[in-house]
Design an enzyme around this catalytic site. Structure first.
Site, PDB file in Angstrom:
ATOM      1  N   ASP A 161      33.145  41.955  27.866  1.00  0.00           N
ATOM      2  CA  ASP A 161      33.787  40.890  28.957  1.00  0.00           C
ATOM      3  C   ASP A 161      35.016  41.375  29.693  1.00  0.00           C
ATOM      4  OD1 ASP A 161      34.389  38.186  29.513  1.00  0.00           O
ATOM      5  OD2 ASP A 161      36.253  38.374  28.567  1.00  0.00           O
ATOM      6  N   ARG A 168      34.384  41.499  38.079  1.00  0.00           N
ATOM      7  CA  ARG A 168      34.366  40.359  38.729  1.00  0.00           C
ATOM      8  C   ARG A 168      35.565  40.047  39.665  1.00  0.00           C
ATOM      9  NH1 ARG A 168      33.703  36.269  34.240  1.00  0.00           N
ATOM     10  NH2 ARG A 168      34.147  34.621  35.845  1.00  0.00           N
ATOM     11  N   SER A 183      32.238  34.085  29.463  1.00  0.00           N
ATOM     12  CA  SER A 183      33.509  35.058  29.215  1.00  0.00           C
ATOM     13  C   SER A 183      34.478  34.239  28.278  1.00  0.00           C
ATOM     14  CB  SER A 183      34.083  35.089  30.504  1.00  0.00           C
ATOM     15  OG  SER A 183      35.607  35.821  30.567  1.00  0.00           O
ATOM     16  N   LYS A 187      35.093  35.157  23.911  1.00  0.00           N
ATOM     17  CA  LYS A 187      36.190  35.454  23.259  1.00  0.00           C
ATOM     18  C   LYS A 187      36.462  34.495  22.138  1.00  0.00           C
ATOM     19  CE  LYS A 187      37.917  35.844  27.309  1.00  0.00           C
ATOM     20  NZ  LYS A 187      38.490  36.133  28.768  1.00  0.00           N
TER      21      LYS A 187
END
Lengths: 459, 459
Positions: A161, A168, A183, A187
Site C-alpha cells: 500500500d 498514485r 488503501s 491498513k
C-alpha cells in the site's frame, strides 16, 4: 503472466481473476512488473473501477505484504474508527479513550495531516513529549495498559500500500474510490479488528465532497470489511463546515479534553457519542444503539474516558498534566479577533479555506516531512446559522507572527459568509446524514445486501 | 509544471494548453517527468483522447525531438504512402518504384513485421543482399539515383516517439487512435513530405478492424497532416481477406514483381493504381484522378515502374537478377497442397489466422529482434466468393519442415471457410470503401472540414 495483457484487460473493463490480479501485484513486489506498468494499471483502475472480488484480492495482497497486529489476548473486542478526514476533526482524541473506557480494545493507527485536512498524529504531538512513532511492541504495551493507543503506521504495515500510494501521488490516480478504499481498509485490517466504524465525511471540506460519491466510498469500504469477516459500518457525517470550534493542532487538543470532561461544542460531543455507540455495536457488546449511546454518555460524563486519555498520554511519553492545565500546550505568540463587518446571519464557514490557511500559517504540511507549528489555528466563536451583530468577534486567529495573522484574517473573510436574513442562509447537511451497514450474515460474492439508512435532510 | 496536476487535468477530460503539454513532453525528455508519470498520462489519453491542438503539439514535439529529411533538392514533389498494415499487403514494393517512375520523390521509411501483419522491410530483405538499415546519407543517395528508397527508421528520427512507443508497448496503451496517429504522423512528417497517402486497413486482419474506428483513425491522421501543411488523403481498404494471393516474405516479393510486370492478382494491381493516382494528386501533379490513374497504368504496363524497382534493388545492395529470375529468392524446402474437403463456395479467408501461422512457421516475429525465415508462407489459389470442387487445391503451404507444413495446413483449415450455396457466402468489404480528404484551404483550429466519400457497400 504478461503484464501488458493484464493492463489491457483492465483497460477494456474486463474483470481480472483473483489469480491474475494476485500475480500482477506480487509481480510488482518482485519487480517483474515495472513502475510504469503499475502506473498505467492504476490509471485504468481509475477509469474502470474494481469489482468486489478484485477489490478483495487487492486488499488481501496489500494486507499480507506486511505484518498484522493481534490484540485479542488483551481481553476485549478489538475495534477501531477511521475518518476520511476533515477540518477540525479531532474525534479520535476523545473517542479512542472513550471506547477503551467502555471495554473495547482500540489499536488506532493514524496518519499525519496532508492537504487541508488535519492529522490525528499531528494533533497529539502538540502535547509535549507525546510519541506516535511506536514500535509494534510499544503499541501492544500501551494497549495492554490503557486499552487504547494512537500511533503511526510502522514500516511493517502493508508495504505494498505504501508503494502504491507513493506511485498514485505522482501519477494523478489518488482520487479513485476503489483505490482509496483498498488503501484504507488494508491498513485498518492490519490492526486485526473484530469491528470497524467508518466516519465518511461529506461536504466542501471532505476529501470526496459529493454525497453520492461519499456514499459509494462508504459502501465500498464496508463491503471490503464485512467480506473479510470484520463487522463494519459507516456514517456519512457533515464536513460542509468545520467540526467543533477549534481548528489547529494544539487548539484541537484543548477542545478534545473539554469534550472528555463532558463539555465542549455540541456537534463534537454528538459525533463522539454516535461513533462510540456504533463501536459498541460492531464490537458485539450491544446491538441496542440507545443503550450503547447511554453507556457512552455515562463514560464521558463520569470522567472514565478522560482518565483513559490521561493514561494514554502518559504511556506514550506525553505530559499528562495538560489534562488539568491546558496552558502547558504550545501557545501562539500572536492572536487577533475577526469581527463582523455587519449584522446578519452566518450562512457558511467554508472548511477548506481555513484548512489551507493553516498550512500557509505553518500549522500544516505542503509535503510529507515538513515541520509543523502546533500552536497556530482558529477558534470559531459562532457557527453557521447563528445570528450575529455588527462588530461581534466571530473568530480568533492564533499565529506565530503578524504575517500569519494577516493570512488567518484574510482566510476568515473568505470563509465566513454573512447573509442579511434568516431565509438567505445556506442549507446545511445534517451532522449524520446516512448510515451504511452491510449484513454480515447475508454475504454473497457481491458483498451482500446493504442496509443504508438516510438519517436526515439538509437542515 | 507539476506533472501530477497535468496528468489529473487530462484524466478529468480537460484540454491541455500547448505550453502545458509541451512542458510535460519536454520534461519527459529531460527526465523531470518520470516513466510512471508518462505511463499514467498515456493511459489517461487512451480514455480521454486528445483534441486537435493537443495532437499537433504532441506531433510537433515528437517530430522536433529528432532530425527531418529534406529531399526537395532532387526535383520532384516529395510524396509517400503509409499503410496501417495487413496480411499479404505488399503494396509498397510495386508502389514506391511506380511513383518514382511518375516523377515523384518517395523517401519511404518503413517498419518490420510485428504481430500477424507483415513488414515491408522484412519482405525486401528476403532479396539476397538487400539492405534497409541505411544511413541518412545513403537514403539521400538512393533517392537521387532512383527517385525512391525503402529503408528503416534511423535512430535520429523522432526519438521521443521511439521512447513513447516502447512505453506504450509494455503498458497496454498501444491501441489509442490519437497516440497511433501521432506516432505514425511524426515519423511520416520527418520525411519532409509535400504529400502523403494513407492506406487505412479495415476488417478482421487490420490493426483496427472496425470500420468506424478505422475511419476515425483516417480522419485523425489526415487532420494532423493538413494542419502541418502536408496534403494528406486516406483510403479505407479491405483487410477482411488477404491482399493478393501470396502471404510470406519471399512469396510476396515474387507477386510484387508480377504486379510490376502488369500481371499478378487484380486486387493488388487495383490498389497499387488507386494509391498511385492519389499520390499524383497529393504531389500536386494532377488533381484529375482519371488522368492520374491512366498515367499510373501506363507506367506499370510499360515496364517503367519495374525498371525503377530493379534500380532500387541494385542501389540498396540487392541482387537485381531476381526481377528476371525469381528462383534466386529463398525457397522453402517443403510444400504441400491444401485441398477442398467438399464442393461449394469460398466464404471467407481469415487474414489473422494465416498471419499468426506464419509467425509459428518461423516467417514472422514474436518479439523485435527475432530472426525471420523469408521462404515460408502461403500461396492462395482461390479467393472469397469463388466456386470450388471437392479435392480442388485451394492453397499451397511453404514451410521449412514437416512441423511447419502441419501448422500451415491447420491454419488453412481454420482460415478458409466453405459454404454450400452462393447465397450463404459472407459479405465482403469493397476493396476501397471510403476516401478521406480534409480541405487544405479551409483549415480552422479544428482541422477544417473533411470530404469523406463512401465509395462502396459490402459486396
Amino acid at each position: 503472466m504478461i503484464p501488458a495483457r493484464i493492463i489491457e484487460r483492465k483497460r477494456n473493463g474486463e474483470v481480472l481473476t483473483p489469480s491474475e490480479l494476485e500475480a500482477f501485484l506480487l509481480g510488482y513486489l518482485d519487480e517483474d512488473v515495472q513502475e510504469p506498468q503499475m502506473a498505467a494499471f492504476l490509471m485504468a483502475v481509475y477509469f474502470r473501477g474494481l469489482d468486489p472480488r478484485e477489490l478483495d484480492t487487492l486488499v488481501d495482497v496489500m494486507l499480507h505484504s506486511g505484518g498484522v497486529l493481534d490484540a485479542h489476548g488483551i481481553g476485549g473486542p478489538v475495534v477501531d474508527k477511521h475518518s476520511t478526514g476533515g477540518v477540525g476533526d479531532k474525534v479520535s482524541l476523545p473517542l479512542a479513550p472513550l471506547a477503551a473506557a467502555l471495554g473495547l480494545v482500540v489499536p488506532m493507527i493514524s496518519g499525519r495531516g496532508l492537504g487541508h485536512t488535519g492529522g490525528t498524529r499531528d494533533k497529539l504531538e502538540s502535547i509535549p513529549g507525546f510519541r506516535t512513532d511506536l514500535t509494534t511492541t510499544e503499541v501492544m504495551r500501551v494497549l495492554e495498559r490503557v486499552g487504547c493507543v494512537i500511533a503511526g503506521q510502522t514500516e511493517q504495515v502493508a508495504p505494498l500500500d505504501r508503494r502504491l500510494y507513493a506511485l498514485r501521488d505522482i501519477t494523478g490516480t489518488v482520487s479513485s474510490i476503489p483505490l482509496i478504499s483498498a488503501s484504507i481498509m488494508s491498513k485498518k485490517l492490519a490492526e486485526g479488528l473484530d469491528g470497524l466504524v467508518l466516519d465518511v465525511k461529506v461536504g466542501e471540506g471532505a476529501f470526496i465532497p459529493e454525497e453520492a460519491r461519499a456514499l459509494e466510498l462508504a459502501r465500498t469500504m464496508t463491503g471490503i470489511g464485512v467480506r473479510r469477516g470484520v463487522r463494519t459500518r459507516a456514517l456519512l457525517t457533515a464536513m460542509d463546515r468545520p467540526l467543533g470550534r477549534a481548528i489547529g493542532n494544539a487548539l484541537e487538543v484543548v477542545e478534545s479534553v473539554e469534550c472528555l470532561r463532558g463539555e465542549g461544542p455540541p456537534d463534537l460531543r454528538e459525533l463522539v457519542l454516535e461513533l462510540g455507540a456504533e463501536m459498541l455495536g460492531v464490537g458485539g457488546v450491544t446491538e441496542d444503539l440507545g443503550e450503547a449511546r447511554a453507556r457512552a454518555e455515562a463514560a464521558l460524563d463520569s470522567g472514565a474516558a478522560l482518565e483513559r486519555f490521561r493514561r494514554m498520554v502518559q504511556e506514550q511519553g506525553g505530559d499528562p498534566g495538560l489534562v488539568d492545565d491546558p496552558s502547558r500546550l504550545p501557545k501562539a505568540s500572536e492572536s487577533a479577533p475577526f469581527r463582523a463587518e455587519r449584522a446578519g446571519f452566518v450562512s457558511r464557514v467554508t472548511p477548506s479555506v481555513l484548512g489551507m490557511a493553516i498550512i500557509e500559517m505553518g500549522g500544516g504540511r505542503r509535503k510529507l516531512g515538513d515541520p509543523v507549528d502546533p500552536s497556530v489555528g482558529f477558534m470559531l466563536h459562532v457557527e453557521p446559522g447563528q445570528r450575529i451583530e455588527r462588530g461581534e468577534t466571530l473568530a480568533t486567529v492564533h499565529a506565530s507572527d503578524r504575517a500569519g495573522l494577516e493570512v488567518g484574517l484574510k482566510a476568515l473573510s473568505a470563509a465566513v459568509q454573512i447573509v442579511e436574513s434568516r431565509e438567505a442562509r445556506a442549507a446545511l447537511l445534517p451532522l449524520v446524514s446516512a448510515r451504511v451497514e452491510p449484513e454480515l450474515d447475508a454475504l454473497g460474492a457481491q458483498g451482500g445486501r446493504e442496509r443504508d439508512t438516510v438519517l436526515g435532510q439538509r437542515s
